[in-house]
Design an enzyme around this catalytic site. Structure first.
Site, PDB file in Angstrom:
ATOM      1  N   ASP A  55       3.669   1.897 -47.807  1.00  0.00           N
ATOM      2  CA  ASP A  55       2.806   0.762 -48.187  1.00  0.00           C
ATOM      3  C   ASP A  55       3.860  -0.362 -48.494  1.00  0.00           C
ATOM      4  O   ASP A  55       4.981  -0.292 -48.785  1.00  0.00           O
ATOM      5  CB  ASP A  55       1.943   1.145 -49.599  1.00  0.00           C
ATOM      6  N   GLU A 112      -3.203 -14.228 -58.020  1.00  0.00           N
ATOM      7  CA  GLU A 112      -4.120 -15.331 -58.975  1.00  0.00           C
ATOM      8  C   GLU A 112      -3.359 -15.648 -60.315  1.00  0.00           C
ATOM      9  O   GLU A 112      -2.936 -16.534 -60.699  1.00  0.00           O
ATOM     10  CB  GLU A 112      -5.259 -14.763 -59.467  1.00  0.00           C
ATOM     11  N   THR A 139       0.468  -2.452 -44.218  1.00  0.00           N
ATOM     12  CA  THR A 139       0.217  -3.490 -45.127  1.00  0.00           C
ATOM     13  C   THR A 139      -1.152  -3.928 -45.285  1.00  0.00           C
ATOM     14  O   THR A 139      -1.542  -4.218 -43.808  1.00  0.00           O
ATOM     15  CB  THR A 139       1.490  -4.499 -45.175  1.00  0.00           C
ATOM     16  N   GLY A 140      -1.505  -4.494 -46.163  1.00  0.00           N
ATOM     17  CA  GLY A 140      -2.756  -5.300 -46.146  1.00  0.00           C
ATOM     18  C   GLY A 140      -2.446  -6.714 -45.814  1.00  0.00           C
ATOM     19  O   GLY A 140      -3.381  -7.559 -45.709  1.00  0.00           O
ATOM     20  N   ASP A 141      -1.112  -7.107 -45.591  1.00  0.00           N
ATOM     21  CA  ASP A 141      -0.809  -8.496 -45.551  1.00  0.00           C
ATOM     22  C   ASP A 141      -0.997  -8.883 -44.205  1.00  0.00           C
ATOM     23  O   ASP A 141      -1.330  -8.183 -43.244  1.00  0.00           O
ATOM     24  CB  ASP A 141       0.694  -8.799 -45.971  1.00  0.00           C
ATOM     25  N   LYS A 160      -5.214   3.393 -42.965  1.00  0.00           N
ATOM     26  CA  LYS A 160      -3.851   3.992 -43.210  1.00  0.00           C
ATOM     27  C   LYS A 160      -3.824   5.431 -42.847  1.00  0.00           C
ATOM     28  O   LYS A 160      -2.940   6.058 -42.259  1.00  0.00           O
ATOM     29  CB  LYS A 160      -3.458   3.594 -44.597  1.00  0.00           C
ATOM     30  N   ASP A 176       1.618   2.942 -53.649  1.00  0.00           N
ATOM     31  CA  ASP A 176       1.832   2.642 -55.201  1.00  0.00           C
ATOM     32  C   ASP A 176       0.106   2.472 -55.574  1.00  0.00           C
ATOM     33  O   ASP A 176       0.010   2.667 -56.871  1.00  0.00           O
ATOM     34  CB  ASP A 176       2.511   1.606 -55.664  1.00  0.00           C
ATOM     35  N   ASN A 178      -5.353   2.037 -52.788  1.00  0.00           N
ATOM     36  CA  ASN A 178      -5.793   1.897 -51.558  1.00  0.00           C
ATOM     37  C   ASN A 178      -4.623   2.913 -50.564  1.00  0.00           C
ATOM     38  O   ASN A 178      -4.837   3.176 -49.482  1.00  0.00           O
ATOM     39  CB  ASN A 178      -5.552   0.500 -51.096  1.00  0.00           C
TER      40      ASN A 178
END
Lengths: 299, 1196
Positions: B490, B601, B778-780, B889, B910, B913
């Protein structure tokens, strides 16, 4: 290069608190990962070479010692079941090599005393004179019956005893019978184990030979001691054999007279020497490897 | 009885529960018991041990051995090891069950606030029954499945976190049941309504039913005054006794579809309710937002037709259910009605044993054991045939002394087979399973105590904290870590710290860098914030979020002098206009901490705070912002939450004392730029710049809406939100959202940095050197992922990136096949070892300079061709997957692990997700990080930080693998040797099943004489020191390619075992020329022979372990201990009259024949092993030597 054997000499480490007790040393618990091993000899070729030389040396020395103790040993063997008819007494003329206080053995070849059914067919408790219930005797002495009609027999039960060797052997030189000492035929511990009433009616020599017979031999070639001559013997003599013990197809009976050795046989001595030579050859091979095979290089 | 009840319950179609009635006896109570055994059923514990194949097998052996004609050993000799193994098993099981019992007790004894006879009392958790009304406070775990009756929260919402159930950390709203939401809390303790729901099901997302409020409650069933103090939100004036009938007058029943429907003032229309029952209805402060400002505004603008009576929904749905195990959060307290309790709760119905993961080694061990069984069967049949043949021959040859019974062929065969079954049972290594269990347990405990894998450099370690040390949750996978081929990482929180900081910002036309102290600074002028645009951008950042400030110190009154410095220009219609001022924030506002659910945020709010615009307080209805010392209050009209589809979030606000509405929206550049009308020309270039610097970019836009239009929108928004049960509701809301989120003005672009975790680059380099393929999931977005790849050292400058995006299947497959055509990347072994290079000349080469970068939608398509994707990945140094969803994933992991090579995979993550991915991989490694302990809990191993993964795998994994393999091989070797002795000796005993080894050796060989050394090997054997393995990662890769327990190893070891047995037996037999002669002339017998063979065998086996593992002190003392135990036992055996030597063992062992034959036998048995090993160490240097050599040449 460090001398590898010096590492073994650090006895204070062997007997340190850490090694003698499971108590872990204070700083690093036994369960913790130890980052450095204080002592980590690996089997480097040089160490192995030295190990081989050392073991070869030990074997050679021991082998030579055995051969030396056997150097004066002589033996004489004669098969008599083919010469002598079953149930008869025979006199077999022999020419013996010089032997000092030799031991007389009888040997039955292809005799499965170590057969499981045979070896188990005995009641140790009965032999030591304890009272054994009839049903237990029956099960322990299988395939023979331990007792009939609930009456315990006076003689021990089981195949081992029932099929005991009953040939007699004597040696005559010039017509006179040599005295045979049967006191070292059976183990002292065995003598202690058997009850005094065991074969109390028979001669002591016979009793001891039976006790020796009862100790099961390891292989199908079964040598048993008969007794020791108390004197030196050499030259022409005659063996007088009472042939009672039946042997059949594929089996054979021998008398062996053998002197000198208390350390096994010459064969053991020779094999020790051979073992030593093998070790030294291996050492040479390792040495060759060190000199000729290039070690791997890590890029 | 309990069992029957539970069984009945699963078939239960529906249940009717009357609140506050103790008569709901038909349904299970809340007492839980997961312990398997009670005092009465404890004998079952022993029985359960026979579920294991090996235990059953040996029980079978023992039973056969009891048959009179078949018996081989004294029954004691067979029973002792079984009793030992069973005792160990029972004790372990007992401890586990006691643990369960303890946790049951803890769960059952937890205090719960429950209404009993109208009074709020504290009871034990186990005393709850369906129908009880309980109060759950914030942070408490819900003790049973409850329906929310009321909540302290504004909108009758109770927020719950269901992480314990489904691993989701996001808060979920649960709404109070329509008919009870309006009731004052005081009355809930005596509410006698009935709820009809479906029977208990495992489905977490299903409940349906109906609430029926009892029409005429008894007046006296009202909670007395003093009890009211227990309900925290009920203030004294609220708690005055209420006449229920007055209240029910508000509830106007109307008949519809045969069921009762009630009309009460809806919870979202508090203004109307207040006018009607100002005192009797629970005070709802949250509704003030509408009533005081917004709603009045709306009323004046658009009338009040949205107010009034709404039909109350009496249905029970998932929105009302809080399952057991979830936690109440962000809600002071909630009242709930217990519907399912104890084992009927969703949590307990979903308790299934986690599917246990087994390692590759386990499977190989099973194969080897299968081979053993085949050999076992073959030996039995062969020996039985031989036995029958011998019997037949000896009967013909008239071996009269044996008294051989006449038996039918089949009977003789069967008897012999059973006897040999017992005799050869040693081939199956009974102790191996126990040794494996014990060893793995200790390995795990050593692993978690490794001082090099602790995340606090100084001070004592808190063992219970997974953030500080390694935790091994699945000890069965200790060795699986030693041959991992693919590692799935991740990114956020794993490679990076998930510690976001604003690094760069573009506001208006100005671009700023963020200094280390948090201040913005223009890189061109070196000046700070002085442009109006920037300040309004900061204001927008401070408002558009869900961050809650945590005010540490009381706000110091802002001095007049400071105030005068700040421009008090406000944000209004003209907020976007450029108006240059000379404003520098001269002091930092007082310290605040910001509680952000999403770290980016938090980073934005912190940045705004550092530059003078500080979020002071946030409630549901308003935000208070410290704008350069001036307090500005905004009412929140609506929050349009972030969803992954919309990729943005917005807030609609109104500033106090001003007209008009303000919309602030922030989100991903792709969606935001479409809706921004006046974006500066260079904005896309800036965004690219930011991305390339490894920053996560976001675009913020604002919009002002005139009062009238805004009010109409708000009215419509509230109306649509209030609709119940309209399937088109979401589409309508979406349209409304689009309406306000369009034609925005550009406010700012922010670049947030996610800092790399400690030593990421070093760790990744080591893993790559160890021939582990790294996948970053990655979600990026793509650019960010690539940048992190570069900064983490995963990608190199000269790497050729193959970027796969889009949804064109042909193009995607084309790129993948192009990569496949290149062929697999040479492995690290081949790269580093000239030996291998010589063997495989075509396979050497440097690391491939190819990397695959694949986007989410392309990945979806690629996953339909898993083999292509896998092969393409094989030719790349690294694979980066961007914008991946949790399930995606897991699918990537599945694609790799089920490819034709069946490589061993590990996943590290970590967050919640990553849970699916961690479960899917062969080994899941969790990092106990900022995103909670979800991953850490579900993972097989939990580590404090990413850098520990290299030690975990390269050192511990490799160590443990070598240890266990060595141990397994050694156990097989020693057992096979013992069984082969019996086989060879059978030729001398006419196959009569005569055992060769001493009786007590059969009994204690596995459990005493040779038990400890293999366990010590499994725990301490280290073929190379940790440091060397860390510095020389290629040492890891040979095990990925070739198993140490392959056919070759099995063959070599079988040959060696055969040699060992032959050497020992023939040497010893050879020394028995005259039956073994003693100095007194007596001869030895079978007993002496077995004693010598047994001793030689034991010595050989005990010395062999030193050849395997070198001489270590632990091994030395355990071997000595084993030997001492052996000598002691053969001596002590005499006392039980079992010894064939009868007190003469010492004499036998020290006789010349004894000493010589033992020395010769042992040295001959071991010579080939020593020779081969010395030769092998020299010619094919193992890692240890290789590493030493590398050290010497300073190559490391």
């Amino acid at each position: 290069m460090r001398k590898p054997f010096m590492r073994f000499a650090r006895l204070h480490k062997v007997f340190s608190r850490e090694t003698l007790f499971i108590v872990p040393p204070k700083r690093s618990s036994w369960l913790k990962v130890r980052l450095t091993h204080t002592y980590r000899p690996t089997l480097t070729p040089m160490l192995v070479l030295q190990l081989f030389v050392l073991i070869g040396l030990i074997q050679g020395v021991l082998g030579m010692a055995i051969l030396l103790t056997n150097i004066r040993s002589n033996s004489f063997t004669v098969r008599y079941d083919t010469i002598c008819a079953l149930g008869s007494q025979c006199t077999i003329p022999v020419h013996l090599p010089p032997m000092s206080k030799p031991t007389i053995y009888y040997v039955i070849d292809t005799f499965y005393q170590n057969h499981k059914d045979y070896a188990d067919s005995v009641s140790p408790d009965q032999l030591s004179g304890r009272n054994v219930s009839c049903s237990r005797l029956n099960s322990e002495c299988y395939p023979l019956r331990g007792c009939d009609g609930g009456v315990c027999p006076h003689t021990p039960c089981g195949l081992r005893f029932a099929t005991r060797f009953n040939d007699t052997i004597s040696v005559q030189v010039n017509g006179t019978e040599m005295p045979i000492d049967a006191s070292h035929v059976a183990w002292d511990t065995d003598l202690k184990k058997y009850s005094p009433s065991f074969l109390k009616d028979e001669p002591e020599a016979e009793r001891r030979r039976t006790i020796a017979w009862m100790r099961v031999g390891p292989f199908s070639r079964l040598p048993k001691p008969y007794g020791q001559l108390t004197d030196t013997i050499s030259g022409p003599a005659s063996l007088v054999v009472d042939n009672h013990y039946p042997v059949h197809m594929g089996q054979a009976k021998y008398v062996t007279i053998r002197s000198g050795s208390t350390t096994g046989s010459k064969a053991l001595g020779w094999s020790m020497v051979l073992g030593g030579l093998v070790c030294w050859t291996a050492a040479m091979a390792v040495r060759w490897a060190i000199e000729h095979a290039a070690p791997m290089v890590v890029a | 009885m309990a069992l029957r009840k539970r069984k009945g319950a699963t078939a239960e179609a529906s249940r009717v529960i009357q609140a506050n009635t103790p008569s709901n006896k038909a349904y299970a109570g809340n007492k839980v018991s997961t312990a398997q055994y009670s005092l009465l059923t404890s004998p079952l514990l022993l029985l359960s041990q026979f579920k294991k194949f090996s235990n059953l097998f040996f029980l079978f052996v023992a039973v056969i051995n009891l048959i009179p004609g078949v018996s081989v050993f004294n029954p004691i000799n067979i029973l002792t090891p079984i009793v030992f193994i069973l005792t160990v098993g029972v004790i372990r099981e007992l401890l586990e069950d006691l643990g369960r019992k303890k946790s049951d007790m803890r769960a059952n004894r937890a205090p719960v606030s429950v209404y009993r006879e109208g009074r709020l009392t504290t009871a034990r958790c186990s005393a709850l029954r369906p129908g009880d009304v309980i109060v759950v406070r914030e942070g408490e775990e819900v003790p049973a499945d409850i329906l929310v009756l009321a909540s302290s929260d504004v909108d009758d919402v109770a927020y719950v976190q269901t992480a314990n159930l489904d691993g989701e950390t996001a808060l979920k709203p649960r709404y109070a049941l329509g008919p009870t939401a309006a009731l004052p809390e005081a009355l809930l303790g005596s509410w006698k309504g009935t709820v009809t729901v479906n029977g208990p099901t495992r489905n977490l997302d299903f409940i349906e039913g109906r609430v029926d409020t009892e029409p005429e409650p008894e007046p006296e069933a009202i909670a007395p005054m003093d009890e009211m103090k227990h309900t925290p939100t009920a203030s004294p004036q609220d708690a005055k006794p209420v006449n229920m009938q007055t209240l029910h007058r508000l509830v106007i029943p109307t008949a519809r579809k045969g069921s009762m429907q009630y009309l009460t003032p809806g919870p979202r229309v508090g203004a109307g309710m207040q006018t009607m029952t100002p005192q009797r209805v629970k005070h709802r402060p949250g509704l003030d937002m509408f009533s005081t400002s917004a709603v009045e505004d709306i009323e004046s603008d658009a009338g009040s037709d949205i107010l009034g009576l709404q039909p109350v929904d009496p249905s029970v749905s998932l929105d009302n259910l809080i399952p057991r195990g979830s936690k109440l959060a962000n809600t002071t307290d909630a009242h709930g009605l217990v519907v399912y309790a104890g084992h009927e709760t969703k949590m307990y119905l979903n308790v299934t044993k986690a599917h246990p993961k087994t390692s590759r080694l386990d499977r190989q061990v099973n194969i080897v054991i299968l081979l053993c069984i085949v050999l076992f069967a073959a030996l039995i049949i062969g020996s039985a045939v031989m036995s029958t043949g011998f019997s037949y021959y000896m009967q013909r040859a008239d071996h009269w002394y044996l008294e051989l019974p006449r038996e039918t062929l089949l009977f003789a065969l069967g008897k012999a087979m059973l006897s040999y079954f017992v005799l050869y049972a040693m081939i199956i290594p009974l102790s191996l399973f126990v040794s494996l269990e014990v060893t793995r347990f200790i390995q795990s405990s050593r692993l978690s105590r490794d001082p090099a894998m602790v995340d606090v450099p100084d001070g004592p370690v808190d063992r219970s904290d997974p953030r500080q040390r390694v935790i091994s949750r699945t000890s069965a996978l200790n060795e699986e870590l030693g041959y991992v081929r693919h590692l799935f990482c991740d990114k956020t929180g794993t490679l990076t710290l998930n510690d976001m900081v604003l690094r760069r910002m573009m506001a208006g036309d100005a671009v700023y860098d963020v200094r280390d102290d948090g201040r913005l600074e223009s890189p061109d002028t070196g000046l700070g914030v002085f442009i109006r645009d920037t300040r309004s951008a900061l204001l927008a950042l401070a408002m558009c979020n869900t961050v809650v400030p945590d005010n540490l110190a009381p706000s110091s009154p802002t001095s007049e002098a400071d105030l005068s410095v700040y421009d008090d220009d406000s944000v209004d219609e003209d907020v976007i206009k450029t108006d240059e001022g000379e404003i520098f924030p001269t002091r930092r506002p007082h310290e605040r901490q910001f509680q952000a659910i999403s770290p980016d945020e938090g980073a934005l709010v912190q940045a705004a705070h550092d530059n003078g615009v500080s979020l002071a307080t946030r409630t549901k209805k308003s935000v208070l912002i410290d704008y350069y010392g001036q307090e500005r209050k905004f009412s929140i009209v609506a929050v349009l939450e972030f969803t992954s589809d919309r990729k943005r979030m917005s807030v609609v606000l109104r500033e106090d004392g001003r007209r008009g509405f303000l919309v602030v929206s922030k989100g991903a550049d792709s969606v935001m730029l479409e809706n921004i009308v006046d974006a500066p020309a260079d904005v896309r270039r800036r965004i690219k710049d930011f991305s390339e610097a490894g920053l996560r970019t976001m675009v913020v836009g604002t919009r002002t809406i005139p009062s009238l239009i805004g009010a109409a929108w708000v009215k419509e928004w509230s109306r649509v939100n209030g609709i119940v049960g309209d399937p088109g509701k979401e589409a309508k809301l979406d349209a409304l959202r689009r309406e306000v989120e369009s034609s925005l003005s550009f406010s700012s672009v922010v670049g947030i940095e996610d800092r790399l975790a400690v030593d990421v680059a070093v760790t990744l380099r080591r893993l790559l050197q160890a021939n582990i393929k790294i996948w970053v999931l990655t979600g990026d977005k793509l650019e960010t992922a690539v940048n992190i790849g570069y900064s983490a050292g995963l990608l190199e400058v000269e790497d050729d990136l193959h970027i796969v995006t889009g949804t064109d299947e042909q193009a995607i497959l084309g790129t993948l096949e192009e990569l496949t055509a290149v062929g697999p990347e040479p492995s690290a072994v081949m790269r580093t070892s000239p030996h291998m290079a010589k063997k495989y000349p075509g396979m050497t080469g440097a690391r491939s300079h190819r990397a695959l970068v694949i986007s989410s939608e392309a990945l979806d398509i690629a996953l339909q061709h898993p083999e292509t994707l896998y092969l393409a990945s094989q030719s790349c140094a690294a694979v980066l997957c961007c914008r991946t969803a949790p399930m995606q994933k897991a699918r990537v992991v599945k694609c790799v692990r089920s490819s034709k090579d069946k490589p061993v995979t590990a996943a590290i993550g970590d967050g919640a997700n990553d849970v699916a991915m961690l479960r899917m991989a062969h080994v899941g490694i969790g990092i106990a990080g900022k995103e909670g302990l979800q991953a850490s809990r579900t993972a097989d191993y939990s580590i404090p930080s990413f850098r520990h993964v290299s030690r975990l795998m390269l050192v511990h994994g490799r160590w443990n693998y070598r240890r266990l393999v060595t141990m397994v091989i050694y156990c097989l070797y020693k057992n096979l040797a013992a069984a082969l002795c019996a086989l060879v000796f059978s030729f001398a005993t006419a196959f009569s099943a005569q055992p060769l080894l001493l009786g007590n050796t059969i009994m204690l060989y596995n459990v005493l004489y040779t038990f400890l050394p293999p366990v010590v090997v499994g725990i301490t054997f280290t073929d190379a020191p940790a440091k060397a393995l860390e510095l020389f990662p290629p040492a890891y890769s040979p095990h990925q390619l070739r198993s140490l327990l392959g056919p070759r190893a099995v063959f070599t070891w079988t040959v060696e075992t055969a040699w060992t047995v032959a050497a020992i037996l023939f040497v010893t037999a050879g020394s028995f020329a005259y039956g073994g002669v003693f100095s007194d002339g007596t001869v030895g017998g079978l007993g002496m022979f077995s004693l010598l063979v047994t001793t030689s065998l034991l010595l050989t086996v005990l010395i062999r372990v030193f050849l395997l593992c070198g001489v270590t002190w632990h091994l030395l003392w355990t071997s000595l201990l084993s030997l001492i135990a052996y000598v002691f036992c053969i001596q002590g055996m005499s006392f039980f009259n079992q010894s064939p030597q009868y007190f003469a063992t010492t004499a036998v062992l020290w006789s010349p024949t004894g000493v010589c034959s033992i020395i010769l036998a042992v040295s001959l048995a071991l010579a080939p092993a020593v020779f081969v090993q010395a030769w092998g160490r020299h010619a094919r240097a193992p890692t240890y030597v290789a590493v030493k050599e590398a050290f010497r040449r300073r190559a490391l």
